[in-house]
Design a protein around this motif. Sequence first.
Motif, PDB file in Angstrom:
ATOM      1  N   ASN A   1       0.383  -1.395   0.229  1.00 37.07           N
ATOM      2  CA  ASN A   1      -0.204   0.407  -0.319  1.00 37.07           C
ATOM      3  C   ASN A   1       0.930   1.222   0.142  1.00 37.07           C
ATOM      4  O   ASN A   1       2.339   1.368  -0.102  1.00 37.07           O
ATOM      5  N   HIS A   2      -0.185   2.372  -0.631  1.00 43.56           N
ATOM      6  CA  HIS A   2       0.796   3.769  -0.311  1.00 43.56           C
ATOM      7  C   HIS A   2       1.132   3.728   0.727  1.00 43.56           C
ATOM      8  O   HIS A   2       0.709   3.567   2.120  1.00 43.56           O
ATOM      9  N   MET A   3       2.919   4.534   1.378  1.00 43.30           N
ATOM     10  CA  MET A   3       3.517   4.666   2.350  1.00 43.30           C
ATOM     11  C   MET A   3       2.031   5.929   3.025  1.00 43.30           C
ATOM     12  O   MET A   3       2.652   5.790   3.952  1.00 43.30           O
ATOM     13  N   PHE A   4       1.895   6.658   2.420  1.00 43.93           N
ATOM     14  CA  PHE A   4       1.028   7.948   2.952  1.00 43.93           C
ATOM     15  C   PHE A   4       0.047   8.270   3.142  1.00 43.93           C
ATOM     16  O   PHE A   4      -1.038   7.359   1.659  1.00 43.93           O
ATOM     17  N   ALA A   5      -1.170   9.042   2.863  1.00 45.43           N
ATOM     18  CA  ALA A   5      -2.643   9.373   3.162  1.00 45.43           C
ATOM     19  C   ALA A   5      -2.752   9.547   1.074  1.00 45.43           C
ATOM     20  O   ALA A   5      -2.749  10.960   0.406  1.00 45.43           O
ATOM     21  N   VAL A   6      -3.624   8.571   1.155  1.00 44.03           N
ATOM     22  CA  VAL A   6      -3.825   9.590  -0.507  1.00 44.03           C
ATOM     23  C   VAL A   6      -5.023  10.096   0.095  1.00 44.03           C
ATOM     24  O   VAL A   6      -6.522  10.059  -0.108  1.00 44.03           O
ATOM     25  N   ASP A   7      -5.008  11.324  -0.963  1.00 40.14           N
ATOM     26  CA  ASP A   7      -6.202  12.114  -0.811  1.00 40.14           C
ATOM     27  C   ASP A   7      -7.136  12.298  -2.166  1.00 40.14           C
ATOM     28  O   ASP A   7      -7.204  12.688  -2.998  1.00 40.14           O
ATOM     29  N   PRO A   8      -8.208  11.190  -2.180  1.00 39.76           N
ATOM     30  CA  PRO A   8      -8.858  10.814  -3.553  1.00 39.76           C
ATOM     31  C   PRO A   8     -10.008  12.313  -4.059  1.00 39.76           C
ATOM     32  O   PRO A   8     -10.458  12.240  -4.707  1.00 39.76           O
ATOM     33  N   THR A   9     -10.403  12.772  -2.663  1.00 39.98           N
ATOM     34  CA  THR A   9     -10.689  14.419  -3.537  1.00 39.98           C
ATOM     35  C   THR A   9     -10.002  15.090  -4.083  1.00 39.98           C
ATOM     36  O   THR A   9     -10.612  16.417  -4.956  1.00 39.98           O
ATOM     37  N   LEU A  10      -8.946  14.753  -4.373  1.00 33.78           N
ATOM     38  CA  LEU A  10      -7.705  15.329  -5.510  1.00 33.78           C
ATOM     39  C   LEU A  10      -8.294  15.197  -6.482  1.00 33.78           C
ATOM     40  O   LEU A  10      -8.511  13.196  -6.516  1.00 33.78           O
ATOM     41  N   HIS A  11      -8.121  15.260  -7.870  1.00 34.93           N
ATOM     42  CA  HIS A  11      -7.465  14.832  -9.224  1.00 34.93           C
ATOM     43  C   HIS A  11      -6.681  13.984  -9.252  1.00 34.93           C
ATOM     44  O   HIS A  11      -5.751  14.019  -9.342  1.00 34.93           O
ATOM     45  N   TRP A  12      -6.282  12.524  -9.471  1.00 37.34           N
ATOM     46  CA  TRP A  12      -5.755  11.678  -9.514  1.00 37.34           C
ATOM     47  C   TRP A  12      -5.828  10.785  -9.652  1.00 37.34           C
ATOM     48  O   TRP A  12      -6.417  10.356 -10.679  1.00 37.34           O
TER      49      TRP A  12
ATOM     50  N   ILE B   1      24.912  16.919  -5.175  1.00 37.10           N
ATOM     51  CA  ILE B   1      23.939  16.934  -4.178  1.00 37.10           C
ATOM     52  C   ILE B   1      22.466  17.586  -4.079  1.00 37.10           C
ATOM     53  O   ILE B   1      22.065  18.504  -4.556  1.00 37.10           O
ATOM     54  N   ALA B   2      22.106  16.460  -3.739  1.00 37.74           N
ATOM     55  CA  ALA B   2      20.560  16.633  -3.746  1.00 37.74           C
ATOM     56  C   ALA B   2      19.319  17.230  -2.198  1.00 37.74           C
ATOM     57  O   ALA B   2      20.157  16.089  -1.540  1.00 37.74           O
ATOM     58  N   ILE B   3      19.534  18.191  -2.135  1.00 43.92           N
ATOM     59  CA  ILE B   3      18.742  18.545  -0.722  1.00 43.92           C
ATOM     60  C   ILE B   3      16.969  18.625  -1.082  1.00 43.92           C
ATOM     61  O   ILE B   3      15.972  19.318  -2.012  1.00 43.92           O
ATOM     62  N   GLN B   4      17.028  17.508   0.284  1.00 38.38           N
ATOM     63  CA  GLN B   4      15.488  17.954   0.562  1.00 38.38           C
ATOM     64  C   GLN B   4      15.232  17.293   2.220  1.00 38.38           C
ATOM     65  O   GLN B   4      15.820  17.190   3.231  1.00 38.38           O
ATOM     66  N   ASP B   5      14.137  18.252   2.631  1.00 42.18           N
ATOM     67  CA  ASP B   5      13.692  17.966   3.936  1.00 42.18           C
ATOM     68  C   ASP B   5      12.330  17.456   4.316  1.00 42.18           C
ATOM     69  O   ASP B   5      11.852  16.654   3.788  1.00 42.18           O
ATOM     70  N   ARG B   6      12.931  17.283   5.721  1.00 42.30           N
ATOM     71  CA  ARG B   6      12.291  15.451   5.628  1.00 42.30           C
ATOM     72  C   ARG B   6      11.930  15.813   7.639  1.00 42.30           C
ATOM     73  O   ARG B   6      11.986  16.207   7.877  1.00 42.30           O
ATOM     74  N   THR B   7      10.512  14.901   7.904  1.00 43.22           N
ATOM     75  CA  THR B   7       9.863  15.071   9.542  1.00 43.22           C
ATOM     76  C   THR B   7       9.550  13.276   9.507  1.00 43.22           C
ATOM     77  O   THR B   7       9.225  12.638   8.984  1.00 43.22           O
ATOM     78  N   PHE B   8      10.609  12.789  10.418  1.00 46.04           N
ATOM     79  CA  PHE B   8      10.398  11.157  11.359  1.00 46.04           C
ATOM     80  C   PHE B   8       9.586  11.204  12.916  1.00 46.04           C
ATOM     81  O   PHE B   8       9.624  12.015  12.909  1.00 46.04           O
ATOM     82  N   ASN B   9       8.973  10.258  12.591  1.00 48.76           N
ATOM     83  CA  ASN B   9       8.259   9.435  13.860  1.00 48.76           C
ATOM     84  C   ASN B   9       9.361   8.904  14.322  1.00 48.76           C
ATOM     85  O   ASN B   9      10.809   8.314  13.802  1.00 48.76           O
ATOM     86  N   ALA B  10       9.859   9.049  15.709  1.00 49.80           N
ATOM     87  CA  ALA B  10      10.478   7.914  16.448  1.00 49.80           C
ATOM     88  C   ALA B  10      10.700   6.738  16.387  1.00 49.80           C
ATOM     89  O   ALA B  10      12.147   6.295  16.689  1.00 49.80           O
ATOM     90  N   ASP B  11       9.793   5.541  15.994  1.00 48.93           N
ATOM     91  CA  ASP B  11      10.430   5.091  14.928  1.00 48.93           C
ATOM     92  C   ASP B  11      11.454   4.500  14.016  1.00 48.93           C
ATOM     93  O   ASP B  11      11.854   3.721  12.669  1.00 48.93           O
ATOM     94  N   GLY B  12      11.651   5.870  13.127  1.00 48.59           N
ATOM     95  CA  GLY B  12      12.953   6.239  12.211  1.00 48.59           C
ATOM     96  C   GLY B  12      11.797   6.361  10.619  1.00 48.59           C
ATOM     97  O   GLY B  12      12.744   6.591   9.899  1.00 48.59           O
ATOM     98  N   SER B  13      10.591   6.177  11.281  1.00 43.88           N
ATOM     99  CA  SER B  13       9.869   6.280   9.782  1.00 43.88           C
ATOM    100  C   SER B  13       9.503   7.602   9.354  1.00 43.88           C
ATOM    101  O   SER B  13       9.127   8.227   9.930  1.00 43.88           O
ATOM    102  N   LEU B  14       9.018   7.568   8.131  1.00 43.93           N
ATOM    103  CA  LEU B  14       8.708   9.051   7.524  1.00 43.93           C
ATOM    104  C   LEU B  14       7.991   9.842   7.394  1.00 43.93           C
ATOM    105  O   LEU B  14       6.904   8.836   8.012  1.00 43.93           O
ATOM    106  N   TYR B  15       7.512  10.693   8.400  1.00 45.79           N
ATOM    107  CA  TYR B  15       6.395  11.672   8.993  1.00 45.79           C
ATOM    108  C   TYR B  15       5.277  12.293   7.474  1.00 45.79           C
ATOM    109  O   TYR B  15       6.431  12.877   6.422  1.00 45.79           O
ATOM    110  N   PHE B  16       4.605  12.172   7.217  1.00 46.55           N
ATOM    111  CA  PHE B  16       3.465  12.943   6.394  1.00 46.55           C
ATOM    112  C   PHE B  16       2.023  13.280   6.893  1.00 46.55           C
ATOM    113  O   PHE B  16       1.902  12.814   8.097  1.00 46.55           O
ATOM    114  N   PRO B  17       2.047  14.737   7.484  1.00 40.80           N
ATOM    115  CA  PRO B  17       0.721  15.231   7.722  1.00 40.80           C
ATOM    116  C   PRO B  17      -0.598  13.829   6.662  1.00 40.80           C
ATOM    117  O   PRO B  17      -0.252  13.839   5.227  1.00 40.80           O
ATOM    118  N   THR B  18      -1.585  14.443   7.979  1.00 45.15           N
ATOM    119  CA  THR B  18      -2.784  12.793   7.763  1.00 45.15           C
ATOM    120  C   THR B  18      -3.965  13.843   8.185  1.00 45.15           C
ATOM    121  O   THR B  18      -5.398  12.976   8.310  1.00 45.15           O
TER     122      THR B  18
END
Length: 646
Positions: A153-164, A293-310
Amino acid sequence: MHASKQSPPTQEGSPSPSRGSPGAGTIRTFVIVLLLGAILIAIVTPAIGAPPAPGPVLLDPMTIPKYVNQIDGPPPEYVPVSGNTYEVNATEFTEQILPAGFPTTKVWGYGGLARDTVTGQFLGFVRNSPGPSFNVTRGTQITVKWINELTGNHMFAVDPTLHWANPNNMSMMPTLPWNLFPPGFTDAQRNVPLVTHVHGAEVQSTSDGHPDAWWTANGTQGMAYNTAQATESNAAVFQYPNAQQAATIWYHDHALGITRINVMSGLAGFFLLRDPSNPVDAVLPTGKYDMPIAIQDRTFNADGSLYFPTVGLNPTIHPYWQPEFFGNTIMVNGKVWPNMNVDQGTYRLRLLDGSNARFYTLSFSNKMAFTQIASDGGYLKTPATLTELTMAPGERAEILVDFSKLAPGTKVILTNTAKAPTPRGAPADPQTTGQIMQFTVTANPGPAFPTLPATLNPTLNGTFPNLPAPTTTRFLTLQEVMGAAGPTEILLDGKKWMAPVSENPTNGTTEDWVIINPTADTHPIHLHLVQFQLVSRQAFQVKKYQTDWMALNGMPPLPLTATVITPNIVQYLQGKATGPLPSELGWKDTIQMKPGEVTRIRVRFASQDGTSYPFDPSVGPGYVWHCHIIDHEDNEMMRPYLVQPS
């Protein structure tokens, strides 16, 4: 190491209700949305109005030790499976993005047969996030088989109210009440669509990675799916002629409505086009001194997983979508806050802003100057000596940095002072997002600073811009639709993605695109297929223009069949037009469109030297232009365009 337990964080620089609201039409939109929102809130209270579930346990970025991670050299480079044919797989795996001792992180990434870029040692099958680099010689056509092996499955929340992409054909108007994530919508989370776009490539649209040309691991395919050769249903074969100038370009996923979460998952990498016959190439640093040099910002959960807003900014309209993601840590080449040991010599740093929404104003902590030699589409007209450089998502810049005068043991930090969102958001935190990476000088000698020609790029000779006068000028206005808490969608010329094509340039012709930005944000606008030149920027009377635009067209989004009427922009202009910055005197495919300004770009739908493309750009599903804040792109700030036969 410790973690702070908190609710999903307020994103740095999150928009306020007044953001992007300089026009009278925005006020009307705001009132209407408030009324609709009140009705919707009553409907969806059982789901999103109830007390929220406990928030994720987030990793405090201040507990992550900086400059422990090490960058030891350029990313590995792909090798062909035969001839000039490559195979690249997208899979799920774990990677040590945080320093050793911290948990590993689940990512999606590209992989394939690869070798060490510096030594040439064959490494077998390698997968990384970001992925291995393509190192390709100009004039050598390559074929890439892109394979989707993401069976989960997707790692993060898919928002089906967008055109996708919607591979499972679920309703585009999900039944209320909406589900909190997790679990989200079952029919949205399964069967991951992918399609790779090589950003900056001059390529036929059949191989461009059109947002509707996606496919899944189980063989479901989008309406624009195509392949240059017969292949498995979970793959597509794309062809890249590589006839354009040598440049730092990159590849990333581009599936409709989910680009932001697919790239956040890790699906990106460098595509380096080289030209050994170019005299500039001959004098530049090579091997380990030529460093992407690829620069990207991230936020992590305590278990090391990537966080993305839900939780969405306006959750009664879009349950999960937020207009910008800003992470609280900085990742470079897949490592958080790394150190790179450098010799006492000159390095060619190929910078990429690969973030979803974050801009970077880069400088060195010791205030030393550097020399920019290239932008998106190749070498600048002339070298530019700078002490800081602002980059937007999708932009690239090649700089020469001379460490030869620094004593062994000297530590220099690459810093960031850009606001989020740019230009009126929150300042970068000097302790976290204000730091990118560290360079530690060794006692080893390195290459001397090269002797550069006064003119780097003959295709830019003469007065800049040097493209022919346009035969067509298009006036296009950026618009935001506002909700109670901020934007609900962002539009190009007031239109949604599904409106009929309105930009249809003729192959070989030159056009001026005049982009009018009454919003509060700087939008990095990217055109597929072409490299263009910046003509000018000029301030304008935003409120008066918006009032008149709304009077002529109504409130956005406009009906799909509407013809946009643009007020004569001349009557709103203020002050004097300004030309390109020294860092912009070159070929661009992504350009910063600043708020309250009219930006004019000159676009020739032909190769950089004016010759015809080595393919027919009128063939295939067509191209797109969009904002490269990919959270915006995913919510209607993208439009198709078609090139007409000459």
